[in-house]
Design a protein around this motif. Structure first.
Motif, mmCIF file in Angstrom:
data_model
loop_
_atom_site.group_PDB
_atom_site.id
_atom_site.type_symbol
_atom_site.label_atom_id
_atom_site.label_comp_id
_atom_site.label_asym_id
_atom_site.label_seq_id
_atom_site.Cartn_x
_atom_site.Cartn_y
_atom_site.Cartn_z
ATOM 1 N N SER A 1 -14.153 -14.044 11.348
ATOM 2 C CA SER A 1 -14.508 -15.522 11.573
ATOM 3 C C SER A 1 -13.448 -16.186 11.455
ATOM 4 O O SER A 1 -12.226 -15.843 11.526
ATOM 5 N N ASP A 2 -13.611 -17.484 11.838
ATOM 6 C CA ASP A 2 -12.487 -18.532 11.476
ATOM 7 C C ASP A 2 -11.510 -18.448 10.378
ATOM 8 O O ASP A 2 -10.460 -18.604 10.357
ATOM 9 N N ASN A 3 -12.128 -17.999 9.207
ATOM 10 C CA ASN A 3 -11.486 -17.997 8.047
ATOM 11 C C ASN A 3 -11.446 -16.449 7.268
ATOM 12 O O ASN A 3 -10.830 -16.467 6.234
ATOM 13 N N ILE A 4 -12.027 -15.500 7.933
ATOM 14 C CA ILE A 4 -12.092 -14.145 7.397
ATOM 15 C C ILE A 4 -11.453 -13.202 8.394
ATOM 16 O O ILE A 4 -11.799 -12.901 9.433
ATOM 17 N N TYR A 5 -10.305 -12.156 7.651
ATOM 18 C CA TYR A 5 -9.646 -11.438 8.569
ATOM 19 C C TYR A 5 -9.903 -10.023 7.543
ATOM 20 O O TYR A 5 -10.095 -10.103 6.274
ATOM 21 N N ILE A 6 -9.922 -8.961 8.340
ATOM 22 C CA ILE A 6 -10.074 -7.641 7.479
ATOM 23 C C ILE A 6 -8.689 -6.521 8.281
ATOM 24 O O ILE A 6 -8.536 -6.626 9.225
ATOM 25 N N TYR A 7 -8.316 -5.736 7.344
ATOM 26 C CA TYR A 7 -7.503 -4.640 7.792
ATOM 27 C C TYR A 7 -8.265 -3.323 7.135
ATOM 28 O O TYR A 7 -8.724 -3.210 6.218
ATOM 29 N N LYS A 8 -8.136 -2.411 8.015
ATOM 30 C CA LYS A 8 -8.729 -1.081 7.536
ATOM 31 C C LYS A 8 -7.466 -0.331 6.933
ATOM 32 O O LYS A 8 -6.503 -0.439 7.657
ATOM 33 N N PRO B 1 -9.487 9.624 7.827
ATOM 34 C CA PRO B 1 -10.515 8.581 8.322
ATOM 35 C C PRO B 1 -9.983 7.355 7.123
ATOM 36 O O PRO B 1 -9.406 7.436 6.431
ATOM 37 N N VAL B 2 -10.903 6.268 7.814
ATOM 38 C CA VAL B 2 -10.469 5.112 7.143
ATOM 39 C C VAL B 2 -10.897 5.100 5.702
ATOM 40 O O VAL B 2 -12.215 5.496 5.345
ATOM 41 N N VAL B 3 -10.135 4.842 4.774
ATOM 42 C CA VAL B 3 -10.598 5.043 3.373
ATOM 43 C C VAL B 3 -10.671 3.658 2.489
ATOM 44 O O VAL B 3 -10.884 3.699 1.290
ATOM 45 N N ILE C 1 0.910 -1.213 -0.023
ATOM 46 C CA ILE C 1 0.082 0.187 -0.076
ATOM 47 C C ILE C 1 0.842 1.367 -0.009
ATOM 48 O O ILE C 1 0.642 2.063 -0.533
ATOM 49 N N LYS C 2 1.988 1.120 0.671
ATOM 50 C CA LYS C 2 2.920 2.196 0.833
ATOM 51 C C LYS C 2 3.331 2.657 -0.902
ATOM 52 O O LYS C 2 3.382 3.816 -1.075
ATOM 53 N N ARG C 3 3.570 1.478 -1.639
ATOM 54 C CA ARG C 3 4.372 1.618 -2.754
ATOM 55 C C ARG C 3 3.250 2.083 -3.960
ATOM 56 O O ARG C 3 3.264 2.755 -4.979
ATOM 57 N N ASN C 4 1.999 1.398 -3.787
ATOM 58 C CA ASN C 4 1.171 1.517 -5.000
ATOM 59 C C ASN C 4 -0.145 2.294 -4.566
ATOM 60 O O ASN C 4 -0.837 2.783 -5.548
ATOM 61 N N ILE C 5 -0.398 2.807 -3.410
ATOM 62 C CA ILE C 5 -1.726 3.666 -2.655
ATOM 63 C C ILE C 5 -0.883 5.038 -2.417
ATOM 64 O O ILE C 5 -1.476 6.042 -3.071
ATOM 65 N N GLY C 6 -0.016 5.124 -1.585
ATOM 66 C CA GLY C 6 0.280 6.203 -1.140
ATOM 67 C C GLY C 6 1.228 6.228 -0.207
ATOM 68 O O GLY C 6 1.083 5.177 0.756
ATOM 69 N N PRO C 7 2.341 7.047 0.144
ATOM 70 C CA PRO C 7 3.011 6.878 1.547
ATOM 71 C C PRO C 7 2.555 7.072 2.494
ATOM 72 O O PRO C 7 3.134 6.779 3.744
ATOM 73 N N GLY C 8 1.519 7.963 2.495
ATOM 74 C CA GLY C 8 0.649 8.380 3.876
ATOM 75 C C GLY C 8 -0.133 7.275 4.370
ATOM 76 O O GLY C 8 -0.718 7.339 5.592
ATOM 77 N N THR C 9 -0.396 6.019 3.678
ATOM 78 C CA THR C 9 -1.328 4.973 4.123
ATOM 79 C C THR C 9 -0.812 4.095 5.197
ATOM 80 O O THR C 9 0.572 3.989 5.390
ATOM 81 N N TYR C 10 -1.678 3.632 5.981
ATOM 82 C CA TYR C 10 -1.074 2.824 6.820
ATOM 83 C C TYR C 10 -2.202 1.683 7.519
ATOM 84 O O TYR C 10 -3.209 1.785 6.944
ATOM 85 N N LEU C 11 -1.698 0.589 8.009
ATOM 86 C CA LEU C 11 -2.834 -0.536 8.181
ATOM 87 C C LEU C 11 -3.062 -0.288 9.642
ATOM 88 O O LEU C 11 -2.306 -0.062 10.735
ATOM 89 N N SER C 12 -4.444 -0.593 10.088
ATOM 90 C CA SER C 12 -4.907 -0.831 11.400
ATOM 91 C C SER C 12 -4.665 -2.232 12.033
ATOM 92 O O SER C 12 -4.191 -2.839 11.139
ATOM 93 N N GLU C 13 -4.774 -2.523 13.269
ATOM 94 C CA GLU C 13 -4.759 -3.919 13.642
ATOM 95 C C GLU C 13 -5.580 -4.735 12.824
ATOM 96 O O GLU C 13 -6.712 -4.500 12.328
ATOM 97 N N ARG C 14 -5.144 -6.005 12.563
ATOM 98 C CA ARG C 14 -6.003 -7.039 11.959
ATOM 99 C C ARG C 14 -7.117 -7.444 12.727
ATOM 100 O O ARG C 14 -7.120 -7.461 14.077
ATOM 101 N N LYS C 15 -8.404 -7.494 12.249
ATOM 102 C CA LYS C 15 -9.537 -7.935 13.137
ATOM 103 C C LYS C 15 -10.245 -9.239 12.434
ATOM 104 O O LYS C 15 -10.269 -9.349 11.113
ATOM 105 N N ARG C 16 -10.369 -10.180 13.404
ATOM 106 C CA ARG C 16 -10.801 -11.266 12.889
ATOM 107 C C ARG C 16 -12.339 -11.286 12.962
ATOM 108 O O ARG C 16 -12.922 -10.943 13.832
#
Length: 316
Positions: free
Chosen positions: A42-49, A74-76, A25-40
């Motif tokens: 379900s057993d098989n699905i995770y998301i990052y904001k 904000p979350v984008v 995301i730093k390379r392809n979206i923008g240097p100011g982007t960041y990841l929040s903590e991983r959220k689970r």
């Protein structure tokens, strides 16, 4: 079906995903982007904001040289990680989607901040001479109602009626006037406010009534009645207090840089450039009406406005 613009990758190890995503995301979206903590999910699905930040230069009393602070966006966007058997499939929104969503969310935040500030400053903004001029037709209607207890469109020249009717319908929607037997008379809200402010000196009475109308009807007034003289003052206030909120402190800006500071944020928030001579006059009006204040060689804000703004913005 995969969303248009969505990128997909596959991994065999969940632990390696975060570092790869961060670099991607730093390379392809923008240097100011960041990841929040991983959220689970379900057993098989995770998301990052996906969030974003951008730099701003600020002068403060303790820093004569401009310092850089980073405003949080904000979350984008959302990265979805789905495990299927022994593989992890990662879906990342495109840069275009991130940019578009970021603009939409940020514009929404700016509007929300502006509405909160209006609620904190309407009684001050309404005292600015150009704002009083912009609202003079509304004041004229209120005075006419007090003197004659009614307004009949046929008492006005035909060329005046269309404009007058637009204002009357606006006030009718706010319950300041109501139509009865083809004429307009005082509405319930106006009656209640007059009773509540009984005994007030006339000038102060009308200032408070006009302030209430401004607070309730600002959006309609600026968009439909085209009372655009009001807009710059709220934008200046927002271009000071919203950055202060983001920096988590009441900023003090060197006088010689304050106009540039406000101009840059107006351009950032509203994509609009105000000529410097106009902006200087408008800033002076905002200071004189008590929304901002002058201290030694700096402009700053008021703790009460800042604290109430921050409290209400946090509650969004």
């Amino acid at each position: 079906m995969k969303n248009k613009g969505m990128k997909e990758f596959q991994f065999t190890n969940l632990d390696e995903i975060e570092n790869v995503l961060y670099r991607y995301i730093k390379r392809n979206i923008g240097p100011g982007t960041y990841l929040s903590e991983r959220k689970r999910i379900s057993d098989n699905i995770y998301i990052y904001k996906i969030g974003n930040t951008y730099p701003a230069f600020v002068h403060t009393p303790s820093n004569k040289v401009p310092i850089i602070k980073f405003l949080k966006f904000p979350v984008v966007g959302t990265i979805r990680i789905e495990r299927k058997n022994n593989l992890f499939k990662v879906s990342i929104p495109s840069r275009e989607d991130i940019i578009q969503k970021g603009k939409e969310k940020y514009n929404s935040l700016i509007v929300s901040a502006e509405n909160i500030l209006l609620d904190k400053t309407y009684s001050k903004i309404v005292k600015i001479p150009l704002v009083q001029t912009a609202m003079s037709k509304i004041r004229e209607i209120l005075i006419q109602l007090e003197i004659k207890q009614e307004i009949n469109l046929f008492d006005y020249y035909p060329s005046e009626r269309e404009k007058l009717l637009r204002y009357l319908k606006f006030l009718e929607d706010m319950d300041y006037v109501r139509k009865e037997k083809g004429k307009y008379i005082e509405g319930n809200r106006l009656s209640v406010i007059r009773h509540k402010l009984k005994g007030e000196e006339p000038t102060e009475l009308y200032t408070k009534i006009m302030a209430d109308i401004l607070r309730k009807g600002y959006t309609y007034m600026s968009k439909h009645l085209r009372l655009l003289q009001i807009v710059p003052y709220l934008r200046i206030a927002n271009s000071y207090y919203f950055p202060s909120y983001e920096f988590n402190e009441l900023l003090s800006i060197d006088k010689h840089r304050f106009t540039t500071f406000i101009a840059d944020y107006i351009n950032l928030f509203y994509n609009y450039r105000t000529p410097e001579y106009k902006l200087n006059n408008q800033i002076n009006d905002v200071v004189r009406c008590g929304i901002l204040k002058e201290e030694e060689n700096y402009y700053t804000g008021y703790e009460k406005i800042f604290n109430e703004f921050s409290r209400d913005f946090n509650a969004l």
